[in-house]
Enzyme design. Structure first.
Site, PDB file in Angstrom:
ATOM      1  N   HIS A 409       0.831  -1.201   0.000  1.00 39.38           N
ATOM      2  CA  HIS A 409       0.000   0.000   0.000  1.00 39.38           C
ATOM      3  C   HIS A 409       0.870   1.258   0.000  1.00 39.38           C
ATOM      4  CE1 HIS A 409      -3.496   2.539   1.424  1.00 39.38           C
ATOM      5  NE2 HIS A 409      -2.471   3.262   1.836  1.00 39.38           N
ATOM      6  N   GLU A 410       1.837   1.314   0.903  1.00 44.88           N
ATOM      7  CA  GLU A 410       2.694   2.500   0.960  1.00 44.88           C
ATOM      8  C   GLU A 410       3.541   2.622  -0.300  1.00 44.88           C
ATOM      9  OE1 GLU A 410       2.178   4.757   3.044  1.00 44.88           O
ATOM     10  OE2 GLU A 410       0.826   3.561   4.281  1.00 44.88           O
ATOM     11  N   HIS A 413       1.623   4.407  -2.936  1.00 45.56           N
ATOM     12  CA  HIS A 413       1.718   5.869  -2.901  1.00 45.56           C
ATOM     13  C   HIS A 413       2.988   6.341  -3.613  1.00 45.56           C
ATOM     14  CE1 HIS A 413      -1.743   6.564  -0.438  1.00 45.56           C
ATOM     15  NE2 HIS A 413      -1.270   5.932   0.617  1.00 45.56           N
ATOM     16  N   GLU A 447      -5.898   7.047  -1.687  1.00 41.30           N
ATOM     17  CA  GLU A 447      -5.838   5.864  -0.829  1.00 41.30           C
ATOM     18  C   GLU A 447      -6.430   4.642  -1.536  1.00 41.30           C
ATOM     19  OE1 GLU A 447      -4.178   5.712   1.898  1.00 41.30           O
ATOM     20  OE2 GLU A 447      -3.748   7.862   1.940  1.00 41.30           O
TER      21      GLU A 447
END
Length: 552
Positions: A409-410, A413, A447
């Site tokens: 997930h990070e 980004h 997100e």
């Protein structure tokens, strides 16, 4: 600074104020917290009292407390009410469930130091019925156990360490979770300068891989034992034993008895199998000394660093007076570094599914001019969980690497930042944010994309947190507990994954589009940009969005 935190509800009146991380972190305030402390630092053979304080600012019907000790420490009793401990290669583990009302509950138990070296005690509290970082807490105690009274110290140093002893997979160890590449492997990167990043390719060495009579070669397989939130639960994560792919490795040694240490060969571990074979041509018939060092970096494309920005390294024992070929068998990453290596290998899984037309993370960058993805993590860290736009660095807290979904997930980004050439949308109402609740269309987009990156990488729709809790985010129009619309990141994430898999034939075309035009919302992505760049926004695509409660 985008983060991976999410939740099922916002505490009523904003009354929960327990801070699980440093003040600059994006971690939300929690209704549950836990702290762990020893009354003194025991040396080998000595006992100490471990006190675990559980704080609650809300009623919790089924709270779960989990305590884990490393192999260097043993539970020997106490009035804790905890279950009888279980043991595995990671140490001892015990747990307890109880109802909580606002206030503090104290649990104490006796521990004994049984071996010297770095040690970490971990304590987790969570709401079993409502997995949510705002209803969970984590704490740890780091110490270095000494051999005599008064010789133990606070903290641990594991940035540079020896390999762990060779061992077979322990009881309960599960097989590796396969991730099938969704795109062809990148071609081997051309040689690059120190200022550019090179893409990992097949394992390479500075000398020929096949040994001849004049060469000295050292081979083996580099592996990591770690605990995985995927496949685990709040009171027990899955034990895994997997090879480490595409890690930079160096053969160091002394070519002659009177020479200093020299770099003899370099390479990378094999993708998918962790194998290595480093060869060099010696100047004498026997090499007096040689050893292999592994670092948490893949080419120059991704890395994991400590609090000071240094790479973690594991080194083998020294080989003396070698000639010909030596096979080390399985070499295991140092146990204190296992989370760093787990995070590195998670990025490797994303790399092979990244959807780029170049040997860089994103098609916005060309070969030889790539920028890397960097993760900062260290034992006991409370600096997470987020990606910093300014420094282009991911910060992971102590147990975050246990969740491959959190790492991916990070990294999602960071990938979006590269697709957008460093530009970032003006995001509102996103700190904190909740995976299944309405935030804003800009937050739902950034997100939701990051969640979609994790789901695309692992071919699922379940989000896992570092403490072992998880939430299945598969949804349609009849799903309860997930807010409707494009301001909810779960709806955006699952819509994206379905568009990529059912309409676009993968996410390569979508990612390429995002390098050419940038979006601040899912509406911009779907209504404005997909049609202009040849991606379907017709009835089939609209039905996918409609199924996820998004209508334009």
């Amino acid at each position: 600074m985008p983060s991976a935190f999410a939740g099922t509800t916002t505490p009523a009146g904003g009354t929960c104020t327990i801070r699980p991380a440093e003040k600059d972190s994006e971690a939300p305030l929690s209704c549950l917290g836990v702290t762990a402390a020893l009354d003194h630092l025991p040396a080998v053979g000595e006992q100490a009292t471990l006190t675990v304080d559980v704080q609650a600012q809300a009623d919790v019907q089924h709270a779960g407390l989990s305590v884990q000790l490393p192999p260097a420490l043993r539970m020997i009793g106490g009035e804790s009410g905890l279950a009888a401990p279980t043991a595995d290669p990671f140490g001892q583990r015990t747990s307890k469930t109880f109802a909580l009302t606002p206030g503090t509950r104290i649990v104490k138990l006796k521990v004994k130091a049984v071996a010297p070296g770095p040690a970490q005690i971990q304590a987790d509290i969570s709401d079993i019925d409502r997995p949510d970082p705002r209803r969970a807490g984590h704490d740890s105690v780091e110490l270095t156990v000494g051999t005599s009274n008064g010789s133990s110290d606070k903290g641990i140093s594991v940035t540079k360490a020896d390999a762990s002893p060779v061992h077979r997979p322990g009881a309960g160890t599960r097989p590796a979770r396969p991730v099938t590449p969704k795109a062809p492997a990148p071609s081997r990167a051309h040689a690059s300068t120190a200022s550019t990043a090179s893409a990992p390719a097949s394992p390479r060495v500075t000398a020929a891989a096949a040994a001849d009579d004049a060469q000295v070669c050292v081979s083996g397989t580099f592996r990591n034992r770690f605990q995985s939130a995927e496949g685990g639960s709040w009171n027990g994560k899955a034990n895994r034993d997997e090879p480490i792919s595409n890690a930079n490795i160096t053969l160091w040694g002394k070519p002659t008895p009177n020479s200093g240490t020299q770099k003899l060969a370099t390479g990378m571990t094999g993708n998918g199998d962790g194998k290595f074979n480093l060869c060099y041509t010696p100047s004498a018939s026997v090499t007096p000394q040689a050893w292999v060092e592994f670092q948490t970096q893949a080419g120059q494309m991704w890395s994991v660093v400590d609090a000071n920005g240094g790479l973690y390294s594991t080194a083998t024992y020294s080989l003396n007076n070698i000639s010909g070929t030596t096979n080390l068998g399985n070499v295991y990453a140092n146990d204190g570094q296992s989370r760093a290596w787990h995070a590195l290998d998670t990025l490797n899984k994303l790399w092979w599914n990244r959807g780029s037309t170049t040997n860089c993370w994103a098609s916005s960058q060309q070969d030889g001019h790539c920028t890397p993805i960097t993760i900062q993590w260290y034992p006991g860290s409370t600096d997470g969980t987020y990606w910093s736009t300014g420094e282009d660095k991911i910060h992971l807290a102590d147990n975050d690497p246990d969740s491959e979904h959190t790492t991916a997930h990070e990294a999602g980004h960071a990938l979006m930042g590269k697709l957008y050439h460093g530009w970032w949308p003006n995001v509102s109402n996103c700190s904190p944010h909740y995976v299944n609740r309405t935030s804003s269309t800009s937050c739902g987009w950034t997100e939701g994309f990051a969640n979609a990156v994790a789901f695309h990488t692992f071919n699922d729709t379940t989000y896992y947190w570092g403490n072992g809790s998880s939430m299945n985010l598969a949804n349609d129009r009849s799903t309860n507990g997930i807010d409707p619309g494009d301001a909810c990141e779960a709806r955006v994430a699952t819509a994206l994954v379905d568009l990529w898999s059912q309409v676009d034939g993968g996410w390569m075309k979508s990612n390429t589009m995002m390098t050419r035009t940038w979006q601040s919302s899912f509406r911009e992505y779907f209504v404005n940009d997909r049609p202009e760049h040849g991606l379907d926004s017709g009835p089939t695509a609209q039905n996918i969005l409609y199924n996820h409660t998004i209508q334009y």
